[in-house]
Design an enzyme around this catalytic site. Structure first.
Site, PDB file in Angstrom:
ATOM      1  N   GLY A  52     -19.145  23.283  25.875  1.00  0.00           N
ATOM      2  CA  GLY A  52     -20.387  22.757  25.304  1.00  0.00           C
ATOM      3  C   GLY A  52     -20.782  21.446  25.951  1.00  0.00           C
ATOM      4  O   GLY A  52     -20.244  21.061  26.997  1.00  0.00           O
ATOM      5  N   HIS A  58     -23.115  22.749  34.452  1.00  0.00           N
ATOM      6  CA  HIS A  58     -23.000  24.055  33.807  1.00  0.00           C
ATOM      7  C   HIS A  58     -24.161  24.958  34.220  1.00  0.00           C
ATOM      8  O   HIS A  58     -23.979  26.151  34.460  1.00  0.00           O
ATOM      9  CB  HIS A  58     -22.988  23.889  32.280  1.00  0.00           C
ATOM     10  CG  HIS A  58     -21.864  23.050  31.753  1.00  0.00           C
ATOM     11  ND1 HIS A  58     -22.060  21.789  31.241  1.00  0.00           N
ATOM     12  CD2 HIS A  58     -20.535  23.293  31.648  1.00  0.00           C
ATOM     13  CE1 HIS A  58     -20.911  21.289  30.841  1.00  0.00           C
ATOM     14  NE2 HIS A  58     -19.959  22.174  31.079  1.00  0.00           N
ATOM     15  N   VAL A 198     -21.766  19.431  41.027  1.00  0.00           N
ATOM     16  CA  VAL A 198     -23.107  18.858  40.926  1.00  0.00           C
ATOM     17  C   VAL A 198     -22.967  17.371  40.612  1.00  0.00           C
ATOM     18  O   VAL A 198     -22.184  16.988  39.726  1.00  0.00           O
ATOM     19  CB  VAL A 198     -23.933  19.561  39.829  1.00  0.00           C
ATOM     20  CG1 VAL A 198     -25.318  18.931  39.706  1.00  0.00           C
ATOM     21  CG2 VAL A 198     -24.059  21.046  40.142  1.00  0.00           C
ATOM     22  N   SER A 207     -20.424  15.187  34.180  1.00  0.00           N
ATOM     23  CA  SER A 207     -19.330  15.543  33.277  1.00  0.00           C
ATOM     24  C   SER A 207     -19.812  15.291  31.852  1.00  0.00           C
ATOM     25  O   SER A 207     -20.551  14.326  31.605  1.00  0.00           O
ATOM     26  CB  SER A 207     -18.105  14.659  33.550  1.00  0.00           C
ATOM     27  OG  SER A 207     -17.203  14.723  32.465  1.00  0.00           O
ATOM     28  N   SER A 208     -19.390  16.146  30.941  1.00  0.00           N
ATOM     29  CA  SER A 208     -19.746  15.918  29.531  1.00  0.00           C
ATOM     30  C   SER A 208     -19.218  14.562  29.085  1.00  0.00           C
ATOM     31  O   SER A 208     -19.788  13.912  28.204  1.00  0.00           O
ATOM     32  CB  SER A 208     -19.157  17.016  28.654  1.00  0.00           C
ATOM     33  OG  SER A 208     -19.552  18.284  29.136  1.00  0.00           O
TER      34      SER A 208
HETATM   35  P1  AMP Z   1     -16.312  22.064  30.708  1.00  0.00           P
HETATM   36  O1  AMP Z   1     -17.411  22.342  29.722  1.00  0.00           O
HETATM   37  O2  AMP Z   1     -16.157  20.642  31.064  1.00  0.00           O
HETATM   38  O3  AMP Z   1     -15.028  22.759  30.327  1.00  0.00           O
HETATM   39  O4  AMP Z   1     -16.770  22.774  32.057  1.00  0.00           O
HETATM   40  C1  AMP Z   1     -17.111  24.129  32.082  1.00  0.00           C
HETATM   41  C2  AMP Z   1     -17.256  24.562  33.509  1.00  0.00           C
HETATM   42  O5  AMP Z   1     -18.257  23.792  34.151  1.00  0.00           O
HETATM   43  C3  AMP Z   1     -15.978  24.388  34.332  1.00  0.00           C
HETATM   44  O6  AMP Z   1     -15.830  25.490  35.206  1.00  0.00           O
HETATM   45  C4  AMP Z   1     -16.247  23.116  35.082  1.00  0.00           C
HETATM   46  O7  AMP Z   1     -15.535  23.029  36.300  1.00  0.00           O
HETATM   47  C5  AMP Z   1     -17.740  23.239  35.346  1.00  0.00           C
HETATM   48  N1  AMP Z   1     -18.316  21.937  35.628  1.00  0.00           N
HETATM   49  C6  AMP Z   1     -18.216  20.807  34.872  1.00  0.00           C
HETATM   50  N2  AMP Z   1     -18.840  19.780  35.490  1.00  0.00           N
HETATM   51  C7  AMP Z   1     -19.347  20.271  36.648  1.00  0.00           C
HETATM   52  C8  AMP Z   1     -20.080  19.712  37.727  1.00  0.00           C
HETATM   53  N3  AMP Z   1     -20.430  18.427  37.753  1.00  0.00           N
HETATM   54  N4  AMP Z   1     -20.416  20.519  38.749  1.00  0.00           N
HETATM   55  C9  AMP Z   1     -20.055  21.829  38.751  1.00  0.00           C
HETATM   56  N5  AMP Z   1     -19.368  22.418  37.774  1.00  0.00           N
HETATM   57  C10 AMP Z   1     -19.011  21.649  36.737  1.00  0.00           C
END
Ligand code: AMP
Length: 335
Positions: A52, A58, A198, A207-208
Site C-alpha cells: 500500500g 508501484h 523510479v 519509497s512509501s
Molecule cells: P512495497 O509496497 O514497498 O512493498 O513495494 C512493492 C513493490 O514496489 C516492490 O516490488 C518494490 O520493489 C516496488 N517498488 C517500491 N519502490 C519502487 C521504486 N521507487 N521503483 C520501482 N519499484 C519500486
C-alpha cells in the site's frame, strides 16, 4: 547508460482514456478472491504485490504488467511477518483511498486487500519459507527474519492469486533476487519480472517510507542516490574505485547513519574482488532521522561500464562463479 539513473523513469502514457476504465474488483476475503480470480480465466494474469501507500514506483510496475499481461491483480497487504518487533509496522502509512484511485487510473482488474487474519487464519504460521543464507546478509543482517517473512507472504499470494507473471522493483534488489530464487528452487510456475527503480528528479528513489522524512531529512537522504551515482560513474575503473567514489559522498553527510555500502555479485551478494568485471550491485542502506532507507544501482564493472537499469535475470546458482569470488566475511559498513 548512466543518464537513466539521474531522472525519474519515463512514465508511459495510459493507453486508454481514463473514462473507459472499469472499476477494479476489490476482494478482501479468500472466497471473494477465488470468485474474482476465476472470472479472469487462465493464462496471462500478472500480479503486483505491494504494502500500500502506492506511488509512481508501484505505478511503473502496474504499467509494465498491463503492457505484458491480459489481466493485472494488485495485492495490498501489510505483512506483519516481515516486520521486526522494533520496526515500523504500526506507523506504516495506510492510504487505501488513494491506493484505489491509482489502481483505477492504471486499469487494474482486481485488487486483493486482505487483513493479516485472511492470509494467516491460524495466526503466525509455524511453517515458513526459509530464505537461506542469502536472506541473512545485507538487509537480512539488519532485519533478522525479514526475508523469511517476505517469502512466506509472497509464496502464499502467488498461490492465492494464481498469477503467471509477477512484477517486482529493482529498488528492493535483495528481495527480487530471493523471490526469483524461491520461484526457481521451489518450482513456482511464475515468471518473475524486474522493473527499474523510479526516482524523483533529484535522484531520490521513491519509497512509501519517504513520507516520514522531514524536509531536512530529505535533503540528507539525497546522499544515498548521489553516492550510488558517483560509484556508477567510476564503473570503468574497477571495484575499489567504485566503492571509493561512493564512500566519498557518504562521508560528507554525517547526518546519514550508514548501515552498509557494498559492491556485490548480483547472485551471491558477496563482495566482488578487485579483478571482477561484469554486472554487480552497488547497494546502500542507512538511517536518516528516524527512517531506514535503502537504495541500489546495478552497475556494469569494467570497460564501457556504468549504471544499468536492471540486472540480468540472476536467480542464482548457475549465474555466477560464487566459489571463485571468495567470501570476505560479514559486510562491514562502508566496506
Ligand atoms: P512495497 O509496497 O514497498 O512493498 O513495494 C512493492 C513493490 O514496489 C516492490 O516490488 C518494490 O520493489 C516496488 N517498488 C517500491 N519502490 C519502487 C521504486 N521507487 N521503483 C520501482 N519499484 C519500486
Amino acid at each position: 547508460m548512466t543518464e537513466t539513473f539521474d531522472r525519474t523513469e519515463p512514465v508511459a502514457a495510459p493507453t486508454e482514456p481514463v473514462a473507459a476504465r472499469t472499476e477494479p474488483v476489490v476482494a478482501r476475503t479468500r472466497p471473494d478472491l477465488k470468485a474474482a480470480r476465476a472470472e479472469l480465466g487462465d493464462g496471462g494474469v500478472a500480479v503486483v504485490m505491494t504494502m500500500g501507500a502506492l506511488h509512481e514506483g508501484h505505478s511503473a510496475l502496474i504499467r509494465r504488467a498491463r503492457a505484458d499481461a491480459r489481466h493485472v491483480i494488485v495485492t495490498i497487504f501489510l505483512n506483519p511477518l516481515q516486520f521486526g518487533p522494533r520496526e515500523d509496522l504500526s506507523r506504516y502509512p495506510r492510504t487505501v483511498d488513494s491506493d484505489m484511485a491509482i489502481c483505477r487510473r492504471e486499469g487494474v482488474d482486481l485488487v486483493f486487500l486482505p487483513t493479516p487474519d485472511v492470509i494467516y487464519p491460524d495466526g503466525d504460521p509455524g511453517v515458513r519459507v526459509s530464505a537461506g543464507p542469502l536472506g541473512n546478509v545485507l538487509e537480512g543482517q539488519a532485519r533478522p527474519g525479514h526475508f523469511d517473512g517476505v517469502l512466506t507472504a509472497v509464496g502464499k499470494l502467488l498461490h492465492l492469486t494464481g498469477a503467471d507473471l509477477a512484477y517486482y522493483g529493482q529498488k528492493d534488489a535483495q528481495q527480487l533476487l530471493l523471490i526469483r530464487r524461491m520461484a526457481r528452487d521451489l518450482d513456482f510456475p511464475v515468471d518473475v519480472v524486474a522493473v527499474p527503480t523510479v526516482r524523483e528528479a533529484d535522484g531520490l528513489a521513491l519509497s512509501s517510507r519517504n513520507m516520514y522524512l522531514t524536509e531536512s531529512d530529505r535533503e540528507t537522504a539525497l546522499c544515498l542516490s548521489r553516492a550510488l551515482h558517483a560509484g556508477a560513474a567510476a564503473a570503468t575503473e574497477g571495484p575499489s574505485a567504485i566503492r571509493r567514489a561512493a564512500r566519498a559522498v557518504l562521508v560528507g553527510e554525517p547526518l546519514a547513519l550508514i548501515d552498509y555500502l557494498v559492491l556485490v555479485h548480483p547472485s551471491t551478494l558477496e563482495d566482488v574482488p578487485e579483478w571482477y568485471r561484469g554486472e554487480a550491485l552497488l547497494a546502500v542502506a542507512g538511517r536518516v532521522g528516524t527512517t531506514r532507507l535503502i537504495d541500489n544501482v546495478p552497475v556494469n564493472v569494467g570497460p564501457g561500464g556504468g549504471a544499468l537499469e536492471i540486472l540480468s535475470n540472476t536467480a542464482g546458482r548457475d549465474d555466477g562463479p560464487p566459489s571463485t569470488l571468495g567470501s570476505t566475511g560479514p559486510h562491514s559498513p562502508l566496506s
